[in-house]
Write a protein that holds these residues in place. Structure first.
Motif, PDB file in Angstrom:
ATOM      1  N   PRO A  27      81.853  22.251  20.039  1.00  0.00           N
ATOM      2  CA  PRO A  27      82.045  21.027  20.817  1.00  0.00           C
ATOM      3  C   PRO A  27      80.906  20.835  21.830  1.00  0.00           C
ATOM      4  N   ALA A  28      80.730  19.609  22.260  1.00  0.00           N
ATOM      5  CA  ALA A  28      79.659  19.306  23.208  1.00  0.00           C
ATOM      6  C   ALA A  28      79.951  19.837  24.609  1.00  0.00           C
ATOM      7  N   ASP A  29      81.242  19.987  24.953  1.00  0.00           N
ATOM      8  CA  ASP A  29      81.572  20.415  26.316  1.00  0.00           C
ATOM      9  C   ASP A  29      81.643  21.942  26.417  1.00  0.00           C
ATOM     10  N   HIS A  30      81.340  22.433  27.600  1.00  0.00           N
ATOM     11  CA  HIS A  30      81.292  23.883  27.851  1.00  0.00           C
ATOM     12  C   HIS A  30      82.641  24.551  27.581  1.00  0.00           C
ATOM     13  N   ALA A  35      86.042  28.127  24.216  1.00  0.00           N
ATOM     14  CA  ALA A  35      87.250  28.383  23.426  1.00  0.00           C
ATOM     15  C   ALA A  35      86.896  28.906  22.034  1.00  0.00           C
ATOM     16  N   VAL A  36      85.897  28.314  21.393  1.00  0.00           N
ATOM     17  CA  VAL A  36      85.490  28.766  20.055  1.00  0.00           C
ATOM     18  C   VAL A  36      84.918  30.175  20.120  1.00  0.00           C
ATOM     19  N   VAL A  37      84.019  30.423  21.064  1.00  0.00           N
ATOM     20  CA  VAL A  37      83.380  31.736  21.189  1.00  0.00           C
ATOM     21  C   VAL A  37      84.402  32.811  21.561  1.00  0.00           C
ATOM     22  N   GLU A  38      85.306  32.501  22.476  1.00  0.00           N
ATOM     23  CA  GLU A  38      86.330  33.475  22.846  1.00  0.00           C
ATOM     24  C   GLU A  38      87.269  33.766  21.678  1.00  0.00           C
ATOM     25  N   GLY A  39      87.589  32.749  20.881  1.00  0.00           N
ATOM     26  CA  GLY A  39      88.438  32.961  19.709  1.00  0.00           C
ATOM     27  C   GLY A  39      87.788  33.927  18.726  1.00  0.00           C
ATOM     28  N   LEU A  40      86.493  33.772  18.537  1.00  0.00           N
ATOM     29  CA  LEU A  40      85.770  34.684  17.658  1.00  0.00           C
ATOM     30  C   LEU A  40      85.657  36.071  18.275  1.00  0.00           C
ATOM     31  N   SER A  41      85.427  36.142  19.570  1.00  0.00           N
ATOM     32  CA  SER A  41      85.257  37.447  20.218  1.00  0.00           C
ATOM     33  C   SER A  41      86.545  38.276  20.172  1.00  0.00           C
ATOM     34  N   ARG A  42      87.701  37.622  20.108  1.00  0.00           N
ATOM     35  CA  ARG A  42      88.972  38.362  20.007  1.00  0.00           C
ATOM     36  C   ARG A  42      89.099  39.088  18.664  1.00  0.00           C
ATOM     37  N   LYS A  43      88.344  38.660  17.667  1.00  0.00           N
ATOM     38  CA  LYS A  43      88.384  39.296  16.347  1.00  0.00           C
ATOM     39  C   LYS A  43      87.481  40.524  16.271  1.00  0.00           C
ATOM     40  N   ILE A  44      86.513  40.620  17.166  1.00  0.00           N
ATOM     41  CA  ILE A  44      85.519  41.689  17.119  1.00  0.00           C
ATOM     42  C   ILE A  44      86.128  43.089  17.231  1.00  0.00           C
ATOM     43  N   PRO A  45      87.065  43.363  18.136  1.00  0.00           N
ATOM     44  CA  PRO A  45      87.601  44.726  18.246  1.00  0.00           C
ATOM     45  C   PRO A  45      88.200  45.267  16.947  1.00  0.00           C
ATOM     46  N   VAL A  46      88.703  44.382  16.109  1.00  0.00           N
ATOM     47  CA  VAL A  46      89.277  44.821  14.835  1.00  0.00           C
ATOM     48  C   VAL A  46      88.200  45.484  13.970  1.00  0.00           C
ATOM     49  N   LEU A  47      86.956  45.046  14.111  1.00  0.00           N
ATOM     50  CA  LEU A  47      85.870  45.602  13.301  1.00  0.00           C
ATOM     51  C   LEU A  47      85.649  47.087  13.583  1.00  0.00           C
ATOM     52  N   GLU A  84      72.540  27.815  26.774  1.00  0.00           N
ATOM     53  CA  GLU A  84      73.868  27.854  27.399  1.00  0.00           C
ATOM     54  C   GLU A  84      74.816  28.716  26.572  1.00  0.00           C
ATOM     55  N   LEU A  85      74.765  28.570  25.241  1.00  0.00           N
ATOM     56  CA  LEU A  85      75.672  29.335  24.396  1.00  0.00           C
ATOM     57  C   LEU A  85      75.320  30.820  24.407  1.00  0.00           C
ATOM     58  N   ARG A  86      74.060  31.159  24.461  1.00  0.00           N
ATOM     59  CA  ARG A  86      73.673  32.577  24.537  1.00  0.00           C
ATOM     60  C   ARG A  86      74.198  33.207  25.827  1.00  0.00           C
ATOM     61  N   GLU A  87      74.185  32.446  26.902  1.00  0.00           N
ATOM     62  CA  GLU A  87      74.768  32.944  28.152  1.00  0.00           C
ATOM     63  C   GLU A  87      76.279  33.139  27.986  1.00  0.00           C
ATOM     64  N   LEU A  88      76.918  32.205  27.330  1.00  0.00           N
ATOM     65  CA  LEU A  88      78.346  32.322  27.058  1.00  0.00           C
ATOM     66  C   LEU A  88      78.629  33.542  26.172  1.00  0.00           C
ATOM     67  N   GLU A  89      77.785  33.789  25.179  1.00  0.00           N
ATOM     68  CA  GLU A  89      77.928  34.982  24.328  1.00  0.00           C
ATOM     69  C   GLU A  89      77.896  36.251  25.182  1.00  0.00           C
ATOM     70  N   ARG A  90      76.968  36.298  26.131  1.00  0.00           N
ATOM     71  CA  ARG A  90      76.874  37.475  27.010  1.00  0.00           C
ATOM     72  C   ARG A  90      78.146  37.639  27.832  1.00  0.00           C
ATOM     73  N   GLU A  91      78.677  36.529  28.330  1.00  0.00           N
ATOM     74  CA  GLU A  91      79.882  36.576  29.154  1.00  0.00           C
ATOM     75  C   GLU A  91      81.072  37.177  28.401  1.00  0.00           C
ATOM     76  N   VAL A  92      81.221  36.807  27.123  1.00  0.00           N
ATOM     77  CA  VAL A  92      82.393  37.265  26.373  1.00  0.00           C
ATOM     78  C   VAL A  92      82.091  38.468  25.475  1.00  0.00           C
ATOM     79  N   GLY A  93      80.843  38.938  25.461  1.00  0.00           N
ATOM     80  CA  GLY A  93      80.507  40.149  24.705  1.00  0.00           C
ATOM     81  C   GLY A  93      80.086  39.948  23.275  1.00  0.00           C
ATOM     82  N   LEU A  94      79.761  38.720  22.863  1.00  0.00           N
ATOM     83  CA  LEU A  94      79.311  38.487  21.486  1.00  0.00           C
ATOM     84  C   LEU A  94      77.855  38.876  21.267  1.00  0.00           C
ATOM     85  N   ASN A  95      77.142  39.221  22.310  1.00  0.00           N
ATOM     86  CA  ASN A  95      75.728  39.561  22.144  1.00  0.00           C
ATOM     87  C   ASN A  95      75.511  41.012  21.753  1.00  0.00           C
ATOM     88  N   ILE A  96      76.569  41.749  21.502  1.00  0.00           N
ATOM     89  CA  ILE A  96      76.462  43.152  21.139  1.00  0.00           C
ATOM     90  C   ILE A  96      76.374  43.274  19.624  1.00  0.00           C
TER      91      ILE A  96
END
Length: 98
Positions: A27-30, A35-47, A84-96
């Motif tokens: 989505p265009a808004d932050h 919400a999309v990035v956090e939804g994906l990040s919740r799946k990461i621990p299962v890996l 902006e999205l790369r910063e958001l990735e860092r915030e929620v841990g998707l940059n690992i």
């Protein structure tokens, strides 16, 4: 000229050597992006578990964790939005790397 949106591309490589791609137009808004990035990040621990499943959309697919060799993502789109999205990735841990 139409503005290109930001897309989060997830790639899964499975133990049979196949490469699967999933595209998440953001989505265009932050808050919507978060919400999309956090939804994906919740799946990461299962890996990191020895067993389990991961469901991804766009296209829909269910993966058995033990058959995933690589799970990665890439952001594409306008420079400002990508930063902006790369910063958001860092915030929620998707940059690992996984």
């Amino acid at each position: 000229m139409m503005e290109q949106g930001v897309v989060l591309e997830v790639t899964v490589v499975t133990s049979d050597g196949k490469v699967w791609g999933h595209r998440y137009p953001l989505p265009a808004d932050h808050d919507g992006r978060r919400a999309v990035v956090e939804g994906l990040s919740r799946k990461i621990p299962v890996l990191n578990q020895p067993a389990g499943i991961v469901f991804l959309e766009n296209p829909s697919a269910v993966y058995t964790v033990s058959h995933i060799l690589r799970f990665s993502w890439h952001v594409s789109g306008p420079t400002a939005a990508s930063v902006e999205l790369r910063e958001l990735e860092r915030e929620v841990g998707l940059n690992i790397d996984r």
